[in-house]
Design an enzyme around this catalytic site. Structure first.
Site: not given
Ligand code: NAG
Ligand code: NAG
Ligand code: NAG
Ligand code: NAG
Ligand code: NAG
Ligand code: NAG
Length: 472
Positions: A92-93
């Site tokens: 994920h970011g």
């Protein structure tokens, strides 16, 4: 200076802080000690942020142009090679800190507000201008920068592999999305998809994703891992010993001296909170925060080691079950490769040309470890900090936000199939697999190389608590 084009939006992706460069032009002229090499907007210790680091730090050319790709890094063994399948496993970011970390940050902030004294401008800046804007409900959620991380990654991958990540394939339902159930992963998956939809201006169609924690959060489901490592303090004894050791004590002393507070107030957790504050302010807002002044480079290296040590014992080579927990994901990836290879060989269309799977650092690291990446000759431990200066096991390089492992299967004509691994968009070689310098490995050789895992590495077997006779 950060190039203006980083802020200027390509497809109106992010325009939050475009005035920043301008204000720093004024600042840097006043600060005569700034040298040409030092970018005042970027903390000097930025390369030591472990899993809290920006993706741009591992691919610095992205600072200038976030959509830049260099297709010539893909060294085709021959011009006739065509990509037929791609699997991407993506972290994920950029996200907010967890509520546990936020509590610690709050505690440190209180110490600095009430107990620190001194005239330094950075200290006064924390005390009078900086506000504790993190709240516990932010608990690990994806931030806007994290949405952009995934949107931009999607666009770059479509430029790197145009025949696979294409509008036609997306519209045809041939790009499969799988995600962990965590909100930050689901929102990262949505961001990745929206990056592609925006790129091709697709407004008349939506694309599904599947939530699959068995694959993307295997570490929660592997009982043996949970009991023997995750919930077992003695599994990370080396980490605790390092935190009590002389290197870390020195860092805490230096922080307490800089703040002029009693040493007893700066525990290891408080040192960690200070490091996080510096890292998060940069990752989330791209600001060089006054909190960074609590560390010099030597201190940052010690903090980096403490965190690598933890990853090593909790997710990496420290315990065999860490890597074996990812057997389920390993087989998932390789069975898709197998299917694609046999479909192509037998004259059929590849049914799943592209799979994008979004998970965590905790998903990627065990898999990288299973495949043998970043293995040093000596284990990381509490007493060999100095000897590990040049270790390859460095989460700052391996696992920034939006880190990704990509496997691309090529058909080079006449049944000559090849498999190229990329880590963070850079070609890498499978450790221990010898290939001629300029070519990617034959797919068959990769299968032989990992033959033992392909035959075994059974999640059910590895992850059950009993049935391990050597421990009874
Ligand atoms: C692209 O990558 C190649 C091979 O690594 C390198 O020689 C070349 O300079 C790069 N081009 C750009 C524009 O960065
Ligand atoms: C820190 O400041 C608080 C609030 O002023 C005070 O109660 C506490 O005694 C101080 N601690 C130390 C160790 O000076
Ligand atoms: C995810 O995105 C939705 C819709 O854009 C938003 O309402 C939600 O707050 C986001 N959640 C997280 C964890 O970022
Ligand atoms: C296998 O893939 C190659 C490269 O895309 C393609 O030229 C070939 O037609 C494929 N074979 C079949 C039977 O689809
Ligand atoms: C740490 O590893 C080194 C070898 O790199 C070894 O000599 C040393 O005894 C180990 N220390 C501990 C506490 O296990
Ligand atoms: C690390 O690498 C540097 C540069 O190659 C070398 O000078 C140094 O001795 C190495 N340190 C250790 C502990 O191996």
């Amino acid at each position: 200076m950060v190039n203006e084009s980083f802020w200027v939006d390509h497809d109106d992706f992010s325009l939050e802080i475009h005035n920043l460069s301008y204000s720093f032009i004024i600042l840097c002229c006043l600060r005569i000690y700034v040298t040409l090499e030092d970018d005042p907007e970027i903390p000097a210790i930025v390369k030591y942020f472990n899993t809290k680091g920006r993706y741009e730090e591992v691919n610095p050319f992205l600072i200038e142009d976030i959509l830049a790709v260099n297709r010539s890094i893909l060294q085709f063994p021959a011009a006739q090679c065509q990509e037929i399948h791609l699997t991407a496993i993506i972290r994920h970011g950029t996200r907010y800190p967890t509520s546990k970390n936020i509590k610690e940050m709050q505690q440190l902030y209180n110490i600095v507000l009430h107990n620190a004294s001194g005239e330094e401008s950075w200290l006064r800046e924390i005390q009078t201008q900086w506000t504790m804007w993190y709240t516990e409900d932010m608990d690990g959620r994806l931030v806007q920068k994290g949405v952009n991380d995934l949107k931009h990654l999607a666009v770059r991958l479509s430029k790197l592999f145009p025949s696979l990540i294409s509008e036609e394939k997306l519209r045809g339902g041939l790009i499969q999305f799988i995600t962990s159930s965590k909100h930050r992963c689901i929102n990262s998956t949505l961001a990745f998809k929206s990056g592609l939809q925006k790129l091709w201006d697709i407004k008349d169609q939506e694309f599904d994703h599947t939530v699959n924690d068995a694959l993307m959060r295997f570490f929660d489901k592997c009982t043996r891992f949970v009991q023997k490592v995750n919930n077992n303090p003695s599994a990370v004894i080396e980490v605790d010993n390092f935190k009590q050791g002389p290197e870390m004590r020195r860092v805490q002393e230096k922080i307490s001296n800089r703040l002029r507070v009693p040493y007893s107030l700066i525990t290891h957790d408080m040192a960690e909170a200070a490091f996080y504050l510096c890292a998060y302010e940069f990752a989330i807002k791209t600001v060089h925060s006054p909190w960074c002044r609590l560390f010099d480079e030597v201190d940052a290296q010690v903090m980096e080691y403490a965190s690598d040590l933890r990853e090593f014992w909790k997710r990496g080579y420290g315990h065999d079950i860490n890597r074996k927990a990812s057997c389920i994901l390993f087989h998932d990836v390789f069975s898709r490769l197998h299917k694609a290879a046999s479909e192509n060989k037998s004259g059929q269309q590849v049914t799943k040309p592209v799979t994008a799977q979004v998970g965590h650092a905790d998903t990627l690291l065990p898999l990288l470890t299973l495949l043998g990446f970043f293995k040093d000759s000596q284990a990381l431990n509490s007493t060999n900090y100095a000897a590990q200066t040049n270790r390859t096991f460095r989460t700052s390089h391996m696992l920034p936000y939006a880190a990704n492992l990509i496997l691309v299967l090529y058909d080079c004509g006449g049944g000559d199939l090849r498999l190229q691994p990329l880590l963070n968009e850079k070609p890498v070689t499978f450790p221990g697999l010898v290939t001629s310098r300029s070519s990617m490995p034959l797919y068959q050789n990769v299968r032989e190389h990992y033959g033992e895992l392909l035959q075994g590495c059974d999640f059910e077997n590895e992850c059950q608590l009993f049935k391990h006779p050597e421990e009874v």
